[in-house]
Design a protein around this motif. Structure first.
Motif, mmCIF file in Angstrom:
data_model
loop_
_atom_site.group_PDB
_atom_site.id
_atom_site.type_symbol
_atom_site.label_atom_id
_atom_site.label_comp_id
_atom_site.label_asym_id
_atom_site.label_seq_id
_atom_site.Cartn_x
_atom_site.Cartn_y
_atom_site.Cartn_z
ATOM 1 N N CYS A 244 -52.235 66.536 5.299
ATOM 2 C CA CYS A 244 -53.184 66.393 4.188
ATOM 3 C C CYS A 244 -52.496 65.739 2.991
ATOM 4 O O CYS A 244 -51.522 66.270 2.456
ATOM 5 C CB CYS A 244 -53.688 67.781 3.802
ATOM 6 N N CYS A 390 -64.042 67.534 2.409
ATOM 7 C CA CYS A 390 -62.977 67.941 3.326
ATOM 8 C C CYS A 390 -63.524 68.975 4.300
ATOM 9 O O CYS A 390 -64.238 69.878 3.898
ATOM 10 C CB CYS A 390 -61.819 68.554 2.548
ATOM 11 N N ILE A 394 -60.143 72.670 2.613
ATOM 12 C CA ILE A 394 -60.100 72.525 1.164
ATOM 13 C C ILE A 394 -61.522 72.638 0.639
ATOM 14 O O ILE A 394 -62.436 72.037 1.192
ATOM 15 C CB ILE A 394 -59.532 71.149 0.757
ATOM 16 N N CYS A 439 -53.529 62.449 6.455
ATOM 17 C CA CYS A 439 -54.980 62.565 6.406
ATOM 18 C C CYS A 439 -55.401 62.059 5.030
ATOM 19 O O CYS A 439 -54.898 62.526 4.008
ATOM 20 C CB CYS A 439 -55.445 64.012 6.594
ATOM 21 N N CYS A 442 -60.831 62.377 2.812
ATOM 22 C CA CYS A 442 -61.726 62.548 1.666
ATOM 23 C C CYS A 442 -61.789 61.278 0.816
ATOM 24 O O CYS A 442 -62.685 61.124 -0.003
ATOM 25 C CB CYS A 442 -61.329 63.762 0.843
HETATM 26 S S1 SF4 Z 1 -59.904 65.461 3.905
HETATM 27 FE FE1 SF4 Z 1 -58.627 65.270 2.046
HETATM 28 S S2 SF4 Z 1 -58.300 67.381 1.303
HETATM 29 FE FE2 SF4 Z 1 -59.028 67.495 3.445
HETATM 30 S S3 SF4 Z 1 -57.193 67.581 4.719
HETATM 31 FE FE3 SF4 Z 1 -57.757 65.418 4.571
HETATM 32 S S4 SF4 Z 1 -56.612 64.639 2.770
HETATM 33 FE FE4 SF4 Z 1 -56.584 66.871 2.677
#
Ligand code: SF4
Length: 457
Positions: A244, A390, A394, A439, A442
């Motif tokens: 993340c 997310c 999160i 990741c 978002c």
């Molecule tokens: S979507 Fe965004 S907040 Fe969720 S794990 Fe991926 S990078 Fe992290």
């Protein structure tokens, strides 16, 4: 960060220590930033598991006598902020289960995207759930597994689920640790006087005096046995890692390390990269305290601008006693953050925040700066526009709430009342962190784990 974006949880586990509960409590204090709703510790004492957990901060849940009432040489601990399951006592972790294979306790960080479907299926098969968490789905799958041991049952359960997760599981044989196949949620291994431990962040290892050993690899399942060994039950694959990005941008403590990399220095480089991509015509750089200060430092250093203490955070804000009708919404922000007028009066301000999610607080902050005499306010965000929710643990609520979704960049600039507004690019995040991949779902909408039926439980 001006908006509330909250991490789901933090976990810790340790084996072979007579003071296992006390060490776990210390570790939970260090992980408190990852969850403030509930805290809990489970210990293994001569084959039996004892548990103490409750709602509130670690120091509210654990008095000294609570910890001394937890004798045992292996333990896991958990701090929670709810992303699935309501904030209520039965959802506090660790979850304790007595199964036919033996007793176990589960502590979980993250989110299982297919937990709802698995829960429906388990309920049709007669399972009775005690909580509304996705963690209990794993507990039921383990309890129903036809495997020959709890270790196999745990691996069997994980093979039926997907998402972003890290687990610490206490069994009569020690502590199991696991990370999702993409390593979205973090988990590290440490060693304290020859005995292994694991934690969501290295700051918890430091808090108990343990040395960092390595990251649990994406997809890896390990067992910390009660004699001090670390067995790899399922090998991981580091090439699949998509940690993340928000762990580096905001969640992790700046004194933690990720893959040997200082979080503080990573944030500083995010600020430097932001300065290269979006220099502001400013006289002074301010960071939104506390999380954005390293990025502001990097931004200012790159542009050879002064970074000054223009915003002060009140750490002791409680409930307001003023009638809501008597004061504006801004005063809520003002109670948390105040402006040092001497720093901003008559100057062009570059205001650095690590992210912009709902945007409401930033709107009030730019107004406070102007009221204090700033002649221009240029907002720079050390992460890309937050456009997608997310699904991996999160709390970002739903897409409608994300201010960046509703507005184009210029409309967004007007909404928050800034003279200019710029975000770091997704490529800039990778360049600054020096990692081949993260990741970034978002920001980009490219989810490493499909999120088709990720409805909340
Ligand atoms: S979507 Fe965004 S907040 Fe969720 S794990 Fe991926 S990078 Fe992290």
């Amino acid at each position: 960060m001006t908006d509330e974006l909250r991490e789901a949880c933090g976990v810790f586990g340790i084996v072979g220590r007579p003071d296992a509960a006390a060490l776990t409590a210390e570790a939970l204090f260090a992980l408190q930033h990852r969850g403030q709703e509930s805290a809990g510790i489970a210990v293994l004492d001569e084959g039996a598991i004892r548990l103490h957990k409750g709602m509130g901060l670690v120091h509210e849940v654990f008095q000294v006598e609570d910890v001394t009432r937890l004798p045992g040489t292996s333990a896991i601990g958990h701090v929670r902020y709810s992303t699935t399951g309501a904030s209520r006592p039965e959802n506090a972790q660790p979850l304790y289960v007595r199964a036919h294979l033996g007793p176990f306790a589960l502590a979980h960080n993250g989110n299982l995207v297919d937990a709802l479907a698995a829960r429906d299926r388990l309920e049709r098969e007669g399972a009775i759930f005690q909580t509304t968490t996705d963690t209990e789905v794993v507990a039921h799958l383990m309890a129903r597994s036809r495997s020959g041991s709890l270790e196999e049952a745990f691996q069997d359960a994980l093979s039926q689920l997907s998402g972003g997760y890290a687990f610490a599981v206490l069994t009569p044989n020690g502590v199991l640790g696991a990370r999702d196949p993409f390593g979205i949620r973090p988990l590290v291994l440490g060693e304290l006087h020859g005995m292994p431990c694991l934690a969501s962040e290295t700051c918890a290892l430091t808090a108990v005096g343990a040395d960092y050993l390595r990251e649990v690899e994406p997809g890896e399942v390990v067992q910390l046995d009660v004699h001090g060994g670390i067995q790899v039950l399922t090998p991981g694959d580091p090439s699949r890692e998509k940690l993340c990005a928000f762990e580096l941008i905001y969640f992790a403590r700046p004194d933690s390390r990720s893959a040997g990399e200082s979080i503080y220095q990573a944030r500083r480089r995010l600020g430097q990269q932001l300065a290269r991509e979006a220099p502001a015509p400013a006289d002074v750089v301010l960071g939104v305290p506390d999380s954005s200060l390293p990025a502001a430092e990097g931004y200012a250093a790159e542009l050879l601008l002064p970074q000054e203490l223009g915003l002060v955070k009140n750490r002791y804000v409680g409930r307001t006693f003023i009638n809501p009708g008597q004061h504006s919404r801004e005063s809520g922000v003002q109670r948390k953050l105040t402006v040092v007028a001497e720093v901003v009066r008559g100057r062009r301000v570059a205001l650095i925040d690590d992210s912009l999610v709902r945007g409401t607080t930033m709107r009030h902050l730019t107004r406070l700066l102007r009221d204090a005499g700033a002649i221009e306010v240029h907002v720079r965000i050390a992460s890309p526009r937050y456009l997608h929710p997310c699904h991996y643990g999160i709390d970002t609520s739903n897409r409608d709430e994300l201010i960046a979704v509703a507005a184009g960049e210029d409309h967004l600039r007007q909404l928050i009342g800034a003279d200019s507004l710029k975000f770091l690019s997704a490529q800039g995040v990778l360049r600054a962190t020096g990692r081949p991949d993260h990741c970034l779902a978002c920001f980009t909408g490219e989810y490493p784990v499909p999120v088709g039926d990720s409805d909340e439980i």
